[in-house]
Design a protein around this motif. Sequence first.
Motif, short mmCIF file in Angstrom:
data_model
loop_
_atom_site.label_atom_id
_atom_site.label_comp_id
_atom_site.label_asym_id
_atom_site.label_seq_id
_atom_site.Cartn_x
_atom_site.Cartn_y
_atom_site.Cartn_z
N GLU A 474 -2.71 10.44 2.39
CA GLU A 474 -3.39 10.27 1.10
C GLU A 474 -4.90 10.44 1.20
O GLU A 474 -5.55 10.72 0.18
CB GLU A 474 -3.07 8.88 0.54
CG GLU A 474 -3.57 7.74 1.42
CD GLU A 474 -3.34 6.40 0.80
OE1 GLU A 474 -3.79 5.40 1.39
OE2 GLU A 474 -2.73 6.34 -0.28
N ARG A 482 -2.93 11.03 -5.86
CA ARG A 482 -2.29 10.29 -4.78
C ARG A 482 -0.96 9.68 -5.19
O ARG A 482 -0.10 9.42 -4.35
CB ARG A 482 -3.23 9.20 -4.27
CG ARG A 482 -4.44 9.76 -3.52
CD ARG A 482 -5.36 8.69 -3.01
NE ARG A 482 -6.47 9.27 -2.27
CZ ARG A 482 -7.47 8.57 -1.74
NH1 ARG A 482 -7.47 7.23 -1.86
NH2 ARG A 482 -8.43 9.18 -1.08
N LEU A 485 2.42 11.55 -4.19
CA LEU A 485 2.94 11.60 -2.83
C LEU A 485 4.18 10.74 -2.64
O LEU A 485 4.88 10.89 -1.64
CB LEU A 485 1.87 11.16 -1.83
CG LEU A 485 0.62 12.04 -1.71
CD1 LEU A 485 -0.35 11.44 -0.72
CD2 LEU A 485 1.00 13.45 -1.29
#
Length: 758
Positions: A474, A482, A485
Amino acid sequence: MPPNSTLSSRWIGRVFNLERTAATSELPLYLCPAFRSLPSTPATLRRRRRPLSAPAPPLRSVPVRRLHAGAAPAASAEPPAPTEPAESSAEPAEPAEPQPKTKPPARALPLQCHGCGALSQTKVPGEAGYYDLSRKAIRLYLGLEEEAPRRKKPSVDHIVQQALQSVDVAALQQQGINLKTLLPEPAEPTPKPAEPSADKPPLCDRCHHLIHHSAGSSIYHPSVESLRDTILETPYKHNHVYHVLDAADFPMSLLPRLHSLLDITLRTQNRRAKNVKFHHGRLMEMSFIISRSDLLAPRKEQVDSLMPYLQNTLREALGRVGGRVRLGNVHCVSAKRGWWTKELKEQIWKRGGAGWMVGKANVGKSQLFEAVFPKGRRTWEAPKHHISVDVFARGGLNDELALADTVATNALLEGRTLADEFSLLPPPLPETDYPPMPVVSSLPGTTASPIRVPFGDGRGELIDLPGLARSDLELHVREDKRGELIMKARVTPEQHVIKPGQSLLLGGLIRITPRNVAPDEELVFLAYAFTPIEPHLTSTDKAVAIQTQAPDAPNVETIARPGTGDKIRHAGAYQLRYDVTKARSGPLTRREAVGLKVERLPYRVLGIDILIEGCGWVELAVQVRTRQLYPDDPKRLAESGPGAAPPPTLDLRPEPVNAAGPSGKRQKGEHDGYEDGDALGDAEAPEPRWPVVDVYSPDGGFVGYRPPMNAWLLNKPKPVERGRPRKSMKGVKKMEKKMRRERERLASLAAQQGQQQQ
């Protein structure tokens, strides 16, 4: 000083008193995140058992974290303003205006936040456990502010009564109109429900922002040694460690050294061996929990069919230990769908004692904690042996401290004793039928310190431990991306056909490029991206330009941060050594269909799963002709013909060429390539020409591998079922046109015959 303050001061002294910390090898900073900012004196550094490799932080004044166990510290909502000395002057000072008196709080702040487990404090904003005393929920809990009564919505009967007050009911009754019949009969007064003795404690500001604003910062991730020291201070004789693994990147979230650090003896394949062993008077057992199993397949029956594959993959990841242990303690659980949570909850209830949730960050420990905690169960029959009493307690407890507060009283139930004042474990929460659960968030590192929730009137407790560091991927992703993910739901991927000269790019971070092993062959790879990151198939030249953030790169949206292109490294070259021909050959190898054996087919289908740590996996498959796979082995080519004997079984070991293992780190002594006959089991047989793919990632990490799960066969889109096809109108229109022309022709002929007769 009240008894609460005595207990809290002794316990918090254990955290900050480094000079007397000799029982542990490392101070777990997750117990007090603000301690990282405190200066380290030379005397303190000399008394630490483990030398610090990092330089000391800069000196700055940081307020000491204080536990608000008493009423006096929590009374002051704002610190008093500093007073300046009065200057000598001839004029007399004016009398100061009387300040309004602050209402004393009715109760104190909780010892720790039940959402993240951090110690309560009001001095360091932004850190875990911080309580802003100006927040309304906290002021209501402390009794500094009374809740305004809610305005009830007027009912229809109340409106009718108000209307009757302005009407002369007696005069209307003389005329025969009785309006009182519109009112309902008075009901019996219902008893007012008893008010709860204690309200639900509020969350700290960090947990509040995580729930309502989805914003927050991660805490310090402890090391395995810190968790080991915490678990070894258990007050229970019987302990069970639940090692939680994530199904998204299984088995990359495995802690291979956990059982050896905790002196846990796994069940061996020798059924006569003694499985129960006590170390230092305590029994430690362990189970493997694969959480979020709903990401693997849409139905529970399909996930259950994957259990042999999951056990074999876990056995390979354990290394030498995996070959001689039984893995009957592996559970595939989905807290979101409720798969096998009821069975696991019953096991926790029957075992009793201490249950420890251990694992890396963002593997689903807190969500699993809430799903398997035995709520609303207080009565139980005492077993023959005492399962929750530590008969080897290290320290006693005087009567004054035993009656200090509710925490000490609960800890003394069923003969249990509190740990000494230097214990790493915080006191357990007060036991209730439905206690507050830890906060569930996608932020890695939500839990700050151990959260102990007891159950069953002293039968045991479940402890949620902070997650260990998992992945720094990240840090290479933009902050607004982020959240992409984390695989939050099952992915139905699209089939990508990677032709020669093409590459598969995932979010501009991970690039998978097939390698041309032989110049005369052109292999076509099939890729299925089971990741929340958007895949992009393009030519290799364009993929390299996009990943390295070149100035002439195509305008393709990526999630990589600026500057990540300079950190792209080669993560490894992976050989597709796993034979999946039988699973992907369709009706050719089915017994009810053609029924051919794999050895008689003129081709092989090979595959592998490329793991991306914390995100998911990419399934790769390629079809290779047998003559291309064994070009230098005429014996193998002759045996692959019709009617030939089956060739020797291949040793499909997962070791790639110059690549990282399942843990994402290069193994010590790992060599590039293989010697002749290493995979075939024959010293004279040459090495097959395995297909190879190159993987590139930031810093050359965050990538692993495993045997192919063939998840595409379970998650591929269902074919659209169509009904009876609609009849085509094209033929009908042609027929109508033909008939119209025929009518016109017949009409013209009839006209000509009429003219001739005249």
